[in-house]
Design a protein around this motif. Structure first.
Motif, PDB file in Angstrom:
ATOM      1  N   LYS A  90       0.840  -1.190   0.000  1.00  0.00           N
ATOM      2  CA  LYS A  90       0.000   0.000   0.000  1.00  0.00           C
ATOM      3  C   LYS A  90       0.880   1.247   0.000  1.00  0.00           C
ATOM      4  O   LYS A  90       2.068   1.169   0.293  1.00  0.00           O
ATOM      5  N   ILE A  91       0.270   2.389  -0.306  1.00  0.00           N
ATOM      6  CA  ILE A  91       1.037   3.635  -0.430  1.00  0.00           C
ATOM      7  C   ILE A  91       1.853   3.925   0.823  1.00  0.00           C
ATOM      8  O   ILE A  91       3.032   4.271   0.751  1.00  0.00           O
ATOM      9  N   ALA A  92       1.242   3.771   2.006  1.00  0.00           N
ATOM     10  CA  ALA A  92       1.958   4.068   3.251  1.00  0.00           C
ATOM     11  C   ALA A  92       3.173   3.163   3.407  1.00  0.00           C
ATOM     12  O   ALA A  92       4.253   3.611   3.809  1.00  0.00           O
ATOM     13  N   ASP A  93       3.010   1.884   3.067  1.00  0.00           N
ATOM     14  CA  ASP A  93       4.131   0.943   3.163  1.00  0.00           C
ATOM     15  C   ASP A  93       5.184   1.249   2.108  1.00  0.00           C
ATOM     16  O   ASP A  93       6.392   1.142   2.365  1.00  0.00           O
ATOM     17  N   LEU A  94       4.727   1.621   0.915  1.00  0.00           N
ATOM     18  CA  LEU A  94       5.670   1.963  -0.148  1.00  0.00           C
ATOM     19  C   LEU A  94       6.476   3.196   0.234  1.00  0.00           C
ATOM     20  O   LEU A  94       7.695   3.261  -0.009  1.00  0.00           O
ATOM     21  N   ASN A  95       5.823   4.185   0.849  1.00  0.00           N
ATOM     22  CA  ASN A  95       6.546   5.371   1.307  1.00  0.00           C
ATOM     23  C   ASN A  95       7.630   4.990   2.317  1.00  0.00           C
ATOM     24  O   ASN A  95       8.742   5.530   2.282  1.00  0.00           O
ATOM     25  N   SER A  96       7.318   4.063   3.223  1.00  0.00           N
ATOM     26  CA  SER A  96       8.300   3.614   4.205  1.00  0.00           C
ATOM     27  C   SER A  96       9.506   2.992   3.517  1.00  0.00           C
ATOM     28  O   SER A  96      10.652   3.200   3.920  1.00  0.00           O
ATOM     29  N   ARG A  97       9.258   2.243   2.459  1.00  0.00           N
ATOM     30  CA  ARG A  97      10.356   1.596   1.732  1.00  0.00           C
ATOM     31  C   ARG A  97      11.167   2.617   0.938  1.00  0.00           C
ATOM     32  O   ARG A  97      12.384   2.471   0.808  1.00  0.00           O
ATOM     33  N   LEU A  98      10.487   3.643   0.426  1.00  0.00           N
ATOM     34  CA  LEU A  98      11.208   4.708  -0.285  1.00  0.00           C
ATOM     35  C   LEU A  98      12.046   5.553   0.676  1.00  0.00           C
ATOM     36  O   LEU A  98      13.078   6.094   0.280  1.00  0.00           O
ATOM     37  N   ILE A  99      11.601   5.682   1.909  1.00  0.00           N
ATOM     38  CA  ILE A  99      12.395   6.385   2.919  1.00  0.00           C
ATOM     39  C   ILE A  99      13.714   5.656   3.125  1.00  0.00           C
ATOM     40  O   ILE A  99      14.778   6.265   3.212  1.00  0.00           O
ATOM     41  N   GLN A 100      13.650   4.328   3.164  1.00  0.00           N
ATOM     42  CA  GLN A 100      14.845   3.512   3.369  1.00  0.00           C
ATOM     43  C   GLN A 100      15.682   3.398   2.097  1.00  0.00           C
ATOM     44  O   GLN A 100      16.911   3.325   2.159  1.00  0.00           O
ATOM     45  N   ASN A 101      15.003   3.412   0.945  1.00  0.00           N
ATOM     46  CA  ASN A 101      15.705   3.199  -0.325  1.00  0.00           C
ATOM     47  C   ASN A 101      15.135   4.109  -1.404  1.00  0.00           C
ATOM     48  O   ASN A 101      14.377   3.666  -2.275  1.00  0.00           O
ATOM     49  N   PRO A 102      15.489   5.411  -1.382  1.00  0.00           N
ATOM     50  CA  PRO A 102      14.945   6.338  -2.380  1.00  0.00           C
ATOM     51  C   PRO A 102      15.372   6.001  -3.806  1.00  0.00           C
ATOM     52  O   PRO A 102      14.722   6.413  -4.762  1.00  0.00           O
ATOM     53  N   GLY A 103      16.446   5.223  -3.951  1.00  0.00           N
ATOM     54  CA  GLY A 103      16.892   4.833  -5.280  1.00  0.00           C
ATOM     55  C   GLY A 103      15.897   3.946  -5.999  1.00  0.00           C
ATOM     56  O   GLY A 103      15.965   3.789  -7.234  1.00  0.00           O
ATOM     57  N   LEU A 104      14.940   3.365  -5.247  1.00  0.00           N
ATOM     58  CA  LEU A 104      13.903   2.536  -5.858  1.00  0.00           C
ATOM     59  C   LEU A 104      13.129   3.316  -6.914  1.00  0.00           C
ATOM     60  O   LEU A 104      12.649   2.736  -7.904  1.00  0.00           O
ATOM     61  N   LEU A 105      13.007   4.628  -6.725  1.00  0.00           N
ATOM     62  CA  LEU A 105      12.226   5.455  -7.651  1.00  0.00           C
ATOM     63  C   LEU A 105      12.743   5.317  -9.084  1.00  0.00           C
ATOM     64  O   LEU A 105      11.980   5.378 -10.043  1.00  0.00           O
ATOM     65  N   LYS A 106      14.042   5.117  -9.237  1.00  0.00           N
ATOM     66  CA  LYS A 106      14.647   5.030 -10.570  1.00  0.00           C
ATOM     67  C   LYS A 106      14.275   3.745 -11.290  1.00  0.00           C
ATOM     68  O   LYS A 106      14.500   3.622 -12.496  1.00  0.00           O
ATOM     69  N   LYS A 107      13.702   2.771 -10.581  1.00  0.00           N
ATOM     70  CA  LYS A 107      13.335   1.502 -11.196  1.00  0.00           C
ATOM     71  C   LYS A 107      11.915   1.517 -11.759  1.00  0.00           C
ATOM     72  O   LYS A 107      11.505   0.577 -12.444  1.00  0.00           O
ATOM     73  N   PHE A 108      11.162   2.578 -11.454  1.00  0.00           N
ATOM     74  CA  PHE A 108       9.786   2.663 -11.938  1.00  0.00           C
ATOM     75  C   PHE A 108       9.743   2.965 -13.435  1.00  0.00           C
ATOM     76  O   PHE A 108      10.659   3.572 -13.995  1.00  0.00           O
ATOM     77  N   HIS A 109       8.633   2.585 -14.031  1.00  0.00           N
ATOM     78  CA  HIS A 109       8.433   2.772 -15.469  1.00  0.00           C
ATOM     79  C   HIS A 109       8.602   4.219 -15.903  1.00  0.00           C
ATOM     80  O   HIS A 109       9.217   4.507 -16.935  1.00  0.00           O
ATOM     81  N   PHE A 110       8.052   5.147 -15.111  1.00  0.00           N
ATOM     82  CA  PHE A 110       8.092   6.555 -15.515  1.00  0.00           C
ATOM     83  C   PHE A 110       9.523   7.074 -15.584  1.00  0.00           C
ATOM     84  O   PHE A 110       9.845   7.934 -16.401  1.00  0.00           O
ATOM     85  N   SER A 111      10.404   6.547 -14.723  1.00  0.00           N
ATOM     86  CA  SER A 111      11.804   6.957 -14.756  1.00  0.00           C
ATOM     87  C   SER A 111      12.493   6.452 -16.022  1.00  0.00           C
ATOM     88  O   SER A 111      13.224   7.190 -16.691  1.00  0.00           O
ATOM     89  N   GLU A 112      12.242   5.196 -16.354  1.00  0.00           N
ATOM     90  CA  GLU A 112      12.816   4.625 -17.574  1.00  0.00           C
ATOM     91  C   GLU A 112      12.272   5.348 -18.805  1.00  0.00           C
ATOM     92  O   GLU A 112      13.004   5.629 -19.757  1.00  0.00           O
TER      93      GLU A 112
END
Length: 333
Positions: free
Chosen positions: A143-165
Motif C-alpha cells: 500500500k502507499i503508506a508501506d511503499l513510502n516507508s520503503r522509499l524512505i529507506q531506499n529512495p533509489g527505488l524510484l529510478k526503477k519505476f516505469h516513468f523513470s525509464e
C-alpha cells in the motif's frame, strides 16, 4: 522574539550555511540537526508526510507542534507578518502551501487495486507498470503508506519505476531535457520553501485538497477559479482588484504579462485535473520548481530591502540586480 528578529535570524543562518533563503526547507523546524544537503530530499518529505519528524527545532519552530500536528506553512508566520499578509497567528487568514507534493507524487507511484479499471486510469496512469516493478522488487504490491516507508529507506527505488525509464528514453531521443527524478528531488525541498507559501482563508485551505475539490491543490486551477470569481463581481473593477491581488502576493510567475493564469502543464485546463502522461509530469515538476524559485527570490529581496539586510552574501550574489519579479512567460520558454 519579534518577526523582524526571527527573519534576521533565519537569513543569518542561511548565509552562514551557504543556503539561499528561498531554498530553505521548513521541515528543518522538526529536525534538530542541520539538514544534510548531500542526502536525497525525497525521504525527508515522506517522513514528514508520515508524521515521523518529531524534533522541535528551537531556532525555527514557532508553533510548538511536531509529528502529526506539524504544519510547515504555519512556521513562516513572521514572514507573512512582515509582508503584511497576516497580522496574528490565530487569524482566519493563515499560511498554506500553494502546490501539494502528494497530489502529483502519488499519481506516479500508485497501483490501482480495483478490477475493471482502464489501464490509463487518471488516478494511477502507470498502474500496470508500477505493479510489475513492485512485484519484481518485493514479491507483492505494498500500500502507499508501506511503499513510502520503503522509499524512505531506499529512495533509489524510484529510478526503477516505469516513468523513470520512460523519462530516460525521452531524454536520449531528444524529446525532453527534463530529468524527472532530479526535478522530483528538487520539489521535495521546494514544496516547503516560502516561495510555495501563501495565506488563505482557513476553510479555503481545507477545501482545496478534499476529495470533492476540482483543484486538488494545484495552484494554477485555484488561481483560475479565483480569477473567474473576481471578474464575476464586475469586469473592470474585478480585473483591477485581480491585478492588485497578484501583485500583493507576488504571484506574477503564475500568470502572463496580461495577468492571465497559465497552465502548469499543457492542456491542464482543458482535459484533466491530474497529470496522465510522462510529459505531463515532466512539465509539472520542471515548471513548478522554476516558478517557486522565482517567487521565493523576489520574496527574499522584498524582505531584505524592508529590513535593511542587503549585506548578506546571497543578496549581493543573486538579488542586488533583481529589478522586477518575472511573469510566467518570462520564466517558462
Amino acid at each position: 522574539m519579534n518577526s523582524e528578529e526571527w527573519v534576521k535570524q533565519l537569513f543569518k543562518y542561511c548565509d552562514e550555511n551557504n543556503i539561499n533563503p528561498w531554498d530553505f526547507d521548513f521541515k528543518q523546524c522538526y529536525v534538530n540537526e542541520k539538514l544534510d544537503e548531500s542526502k536525497p530530499k525525497l525521504p525527508l518529505i515522506l517522513q514528514y508526510k508520515s508524521y515521523l519528524l518529531k524534533d522541535k527545532n528551537e531556532k525555527f519552530n514557532i508553533t510548538g507542534k511536531t509529528g502529526k500536528e506539524a504544519d510547515c506553512d504555519k512556521e513562516s508566520f513572521h514572514i507573512y507578518k512582515i509582508l503584511n499578509w497576516q497580522k496574528d497567528p490565530n487569524d482566519q487568514i493563515r499560511g498554506d502551501s500553494m502546490n501539494s507534493f502528494v497530489s502529483t507524487f502519488n499519481r506516479l507511484i500508485s497501483v490501482n487495486l480495483y478490477k475493471d479499471v482502464p489501464k490509463k486510469n487518471v488516478l494511477a496512469p502507470f498502474s500496470v507498470e508500477n505493479a510489475e516493478t513492485l512485484k519484481s522488487e518485493y514479491g507483492e504490491i505494498p500500500k502507499i503508506a508501506d511503499l513510502n516507508s520503503r522509499l524512505i529507506q531506499n529512495p533509489g527505488l524510484l529510478k526503477k519505476f516505469h516513468f523513470s525509464e520512460g523519462n530516460k528514453s525521452r531524454i536520449q531521443s531528444g524529446e525532453t531535457k527534463v530529468d524527472l527524478i532530479e526535478e522530483i528531488e528538487k520539489f521535495s525541498r521546494l514544496t516547503h520553501s516560502f516561495g510555495n507559501y501563501i495565506v488563505m482563508l482557513s476553510w479555503m485551505n481545507t477545501g482545496r485538497g478534499n476529495a470533492l475539490s476540482s483543484t486538488k491543490d494545484y495552484w494554477d486551477l485555484t488561481l483560475k477559479d479565483l480569477h473567474h470569481y473576481f471578474l464575476s463581481i464586475d469586469d473592470k473593477i474585478g480585473e483591477l482588484n485581480w491585478q492588485k491581488f497578484i501583485k500583493k502576493y507576488y504571484l506574477q510567475p503564475f500568470v502572463n504579462k496580461n495577468f492571465i493564469v497559465q497552465e502548469l502543464w499543457n492542456e491542464h485546463f482543458n482535459v484533466r485535473t491530474y497529470p496522465k502522461e510522462i510529459s505531463d509530469f515532466e512539465q509539472f515538476y520542471h515548471n513548478i520548481n522554476l516558478l517557486i524559485e522565482e517567487r521565493g527570490k523576489w520574496m527574499t529581496k522584498k524582505l531584505c530591502d524592508k529590513l535593511q539586510l542587503q549585506n548578506f552574501n546571497f543578496y549581493k550574489k543573486h538579488l542586488a540586480n533583481m529589478e522586477e519579479i518575472k511573469f510566467f512567460d518570462e520564466i517558462i520558454k
